[in-house]
Scaffold this active site. Structure first.
Site, PDB file in Angstrom:
ATOM      1  CB  CYS A 156      -0.430   0.497   9.303  1.00  0.00           C
ATOM      2  SG  CYS A 156      -1.452   1.438  10.055  1.00  0.00           S
ATOM      3  CB  CYS A 176      -3.344  -1.096  11.359  1.00  0.00           C
ATOM      4  SG  CYS A 176      -3.192   0.571  10.209  1.00  0.00           S
ATOM      5  CG  ASP A 177      -1.187  -4.355  11.965  1.00  0.00           C
ATOM      6  OD1 ASP A 177      -2.363  -4.425  11.829  1.00  0.00           O
ATOM      7  OD2 ASP A 177      -0.300  -4.412  10.965  1.00  0.00           O
TER       8      ASP A 177
HETATM    9  C1  FAD Z   1      -0.524   5.120   8.855  1.00  0.00           C
HETATM   10  C2  FAD Z   1      -0.862   6.234   8.173  1.00  0.00           C
HETATM   11  C3  FAD Z   1      -1.468   7.504   9.139  1.00  0.00           C
HETATM   12  C4  FAD Z   1      -1.690   8.602   8.549  1.00  0.00           C
HETATM   13  N1  FAD Z   1      -2.303   9.647   9.423  1.00  0.00           N
HETATM   14  C5  FAD Z   1      -2.636  10.657   9.200  1.00  0.00           C
HETATM   15  C6  FAD Z   1      -3.283  11.701   9.595  1.00  0.00           C
HETATM   16  O1  FAD Z   1      -3.370  11.585  10.894  1.00  0.00           O
HETATM   17  N2  FAD Z   1      -3.540  12.858   9.168  1.00  0.00           N
HETATM   18  C7  FAD Z   1      -3.606  13.078   7.776  1.00  0.00           C
HETATM   19  O2  FAD Z   1      -3.928  14.478   7.499  1.00  0.00           O
HETATM   20  N3  FAD Z   1      -2.969  12.346   6.972  1.00  0.00           N
HETATM   21  C8  FAD Z   1      -2.530  10.941   7.544  1.00  0.00           C
HETATM   22  N4  FAD Z   1      -1.867  10.229   6.653  1.00  0.00           N
HETATM   23  C9  FAD Z   1      -1.729  10.370   5.284  1.00  0.00           C
HETATM   24  C10 FAD Z   1      -3.153  10.549   4.459  1.00  0.00           C
HETATM   25  O3  FAD Z   1      -3.666   9.028   4.698  1.00  0.00           O
HETATM   26  C11 FAD Z   1      -2.865  10.763   3.078  1.00  0.00           C
HETATM   27  O4  FAD Z   1      -2.222  11.903   2.738  1.00  0.00           O
HETATM   28  C12 FAD Z   1      -4.302  10.416   2.088  1.00  0.00           C
HETATM   29  O5  FAD Z   1      -4.933   9.398   2.628  1.00  0.00           O
HETATM   30  C13 FAD Z   1      -3.832  10.782   0.826  1.00  0.00           C
HETATM   31  O6  FAD Z   1      -5.143  10.578   0.041  1.00  0.00           O
HETATM   32  P1  FAD Z   1      -5.030  10.043  -1.520  1.00  0.00           P
HETATM   33  O7  FAD Z   1      -6.815   9.996  -1.771  1.00  0.00           O
HETATM   34  O8  FAD Z   1      -4.333  10.982  -2.337  1.00  0.00           O
HETATM   35  O9  FAD Z   1      -4.554   8.848  -1.497  1.00  0.00           O
HETATM   36  P2  FAD Z   1      -4.796   7.245  -0.721  1.00  0.00           P
HETATM   37  O10 FAD Z   1      -5.290   7.563   0.507  1.00  0.00           O
HETATM   38  O11 FAD Z   1      -3.704   6.457  -0.892  1.00  0.00           O
HETATM   39  O12 FAD Z   1      -5.928   6.622  -1.784  1.00  0.00           O
HETATM   40  C14 FAD Z   1      -5.814   6.034  -3.171  1.00  0.00           C
HETATM   41  C15 FAD Z   1      -6.754   5.302  -3.286  1.00  0.00           C
HETATM   42  O13 FAD Z   1      -6.435   4.739  -4.839  1.00  0.00           O
HETATM   43  C16 FAD Z   1      -6.905   3.466  -5.029  1.00  0.00           C
HETATM   44  N5  FAD Z   1      -6.045   3.023  -6.040  1.00  0.00           N
HETATM   45  C17 FAD Z   1      -4.435   2.954  -6.179  1.00  0.00           C
HETATM   46  N6  FAD Z   1      -4.274   2.606  -7.592  1.00  0.00           N
HETATM   47  C18 FAD Z   1      -5.558   2.210  -7.985  1.00  0.00           C
HETATM   48  C19 FAD Z   1      -5.533   1.867  -9.488  1.00  0.00           C
HETATM   49  N7  FAD Z   1      -4.758   1.247 -10.198  1.00  0.00           N
HETATM   50  N8  FAD Z   1      -7.031   1.483  -9.991  1.00  0.00           N
HETATM   51  C20 FAD Z   1      -8.111   1.762  -8.896  1.00  0.00           C
HETATM   52  N9  FAD Z   1      -7.514   2.274  -7.642  1.00  0.00           N
HETATM   53  C21 FAD Z   1      -6.554   2.461  -7.254  1.00  0.00           C
HETATM   54  C22 FAD Z   1      -6.346   2.781  -3.663  1.00  0.00           C
HETATM   55  O14 FAD Z   1      -6.859   1.450  -3.375  1.00  0.00           O
HETATM   56  C23 FAD Z   1      -6.713   3.826  -2.578  1.00  0.00           C
HETATM   57  O15 FAD Z   1      -8.128   3.694  -2.298  1.00  0.00           O
HETATM   58  C24 FAD Z   1      -1.571   8.993   7.265  1.00  0.00           C
HETATM   59  C25 FAD Z   1      -1.099   7.859   6.361  1.00  0.00           C
HETATM   60  C26 FAD Z   1      -0.769   6.681   6.813  1.00  0.00           C
HETATM   61  C27 FAD Z   1      -0.403   5.363   5.836  1.00  0.00           C
END
Ligand code: FAD
Length: 305
Positions: free
Chosen positions: A134, A137-138
């Site tokens: 990331c 982040c870093d």
């Molecule tokens: C470095 C980086 C930069 C990004 N920048 C952008 C941006 O600028 N704009 C944008 O729109 N998108 C951005 N994204 C993409 C965006 O963050 C993701 O598309 C979005 O967060 C997806 O949401 P989600 O809820 O599907 O999954 P996630 O955000 O991955 O959340 C999943 C959650 O489930 C939890 N979890 C997983 N497995 C389990 C389990 N077995 N039991 C209990 N809990 C569990 C995890 O701990 C986590 O909290 C970025 C991603 C990254 C990595």
């Protein structure tokens, strides 16, 4: 018999938190199970989010907190635990966690995705002490230093552009002789004087003991190996869905739950929202849309059940 919830939401990233908000407003008996101490998912590791409508240039952590506060404000219930498997029969789903089992009529799987690893020597040992997944982040730890970004997609290009603002020099290691990332990003990257693209090359080893000293790259066409002196290596080679443990529960494609905009999987009462489902675009805005759609589908399902 214990409590049977209308819905158990697994994960509190954008998809899970949006689902929690919609579930509260629909007056469903819901809980959210999150394995991390903090909600927000991948958003937490994002330096700045500039494409979520209404909050231009917000820090990822702040946006994650806003989502969580909104869910808290509506009365959402959170449990800190890791879901290890889901057992399902016609009506009741058992969500099995490390610390207990929860029963529900429906489940929203919103477990998101994780960064893929390179699998080269030195990567694991030097993670956190020079190897990062990331840049946002870093990156600040490498101000004025030399870094390498491995990858050629949008994330790799964004990472390299971000690092070029902080670092003395940034190498981009790409296995092909052209990028597949967005044209606008390519144009920007190629215009930066402190960025050197190492085409047709793969990372072979990250060298160092208590910090990163060099990245060994190999040219895939000539076989020539070069040690690039770098202080940090940023790996941006894709993501993997967080669906292990859920195999066989519903149809999947490369680990992503097969589901459309309604978030319905092939298994009755099991819904998949956010990055963990098959979709065109994995972003915050599409993840929150999924959270809303999943709960709307669940309301319909519970009525028809
Ligand atoms: C470095 C980086 C930069 C990004 N920048 C952008 C941006 O600028 N704009 C944008 O729109 N998108 C951005 N994204 C993409 C965006 O963050 C993701 O598309 C979005 O967060 C997806 O949401 P989600 O809820 O599907 O999954 P996630 O955000 O991955 O959340 C999943 C959650 O489930 C939890 N979890 C997983 N497995 C389990 C389990 N077995 N039991 C209990 N809990 C569990 C995890 O701990 C986590 O909290 C970025 C991603 C990254 C990595």
């Amino acid at each position: 018999m214990g409590e049977i919830y209308d819905v158990v939401i697994i994960g509190s990233g954008p998809a899970g938190l949006a689902a929690a908000i919609y579930a509260e407003r629909a007056e469903l008996n819901a809980i959210v199970i999150e394995k991390n101490v903090v909600s927000g998912g991948q958003v937490l590791t994002t330096y700045e989010v500039d494409n979520y409508p209404g909050v231009q240039g917000i820090g990822g952590f702040d946006l994650g907190m806003k989502f969580r506060e909104h869910a808290d404000g509506l009365g959402a219930t959170f449990v800190e635990d890791e879901v290890v498997k889901i057992e399902t029969d016609e009506k009741i789903k058992k969500v099995v966690c490390a610390g207990g089992t929860y029963e529900a009529r429906t489940v929203v799987i919103a477990t998101g995705a994780s960064h893929r690893k390179l699998g080269v020597p030195g990567e694991e040992q030097l993670t956190g002490i020079g190897v990062s997944y990331c840049a946002t982040c870093d990156g600040a730890f490498f101000r004025g230093k030399t870094t390498a970004v491995v990858g050629g997609g949008d994330v790799a290009l964004e990472d390299a552009i971000f690092l070029a603002r902080l670092c003395k020099k940034v190498y981009v290691i790409h296995r092909r002789n052209e990028f597949r990332g967005a044209r606008s990003l390519q144009k920007k990257l190629l215009s930066l004087e402190n960025v050197e693209i190492v085409w047709d090359s793969v990372a072979e080893e990250i060298i160092g003991s208590d910090h990163v000293e060099a990245l060994k790259v190999s040219n895939v066409k000539t076989g020539e190996k070069t040690d690039l002196a770098v202080d940090g290596v940023f790996i941006a080679v894709g993501i993997t869905p967080n669906s292990s443990g859920f195999e066989g529960l519903a149809d999947m494609d490369h680990g992503y739950f097969k589901a459309g905009e309604d978030c319905c999987t092939s298994s009755k009462g099991i819904f998949a929202a956010g990055d963990v489902r098959t979709k065109q675009l994995r972003q915050i805005v599409t993840a929150v849309a999924d959270g809303a759609n999943a709960i709307t589908s669940i309301e319909r399902y519970l009525t028809e059940e």
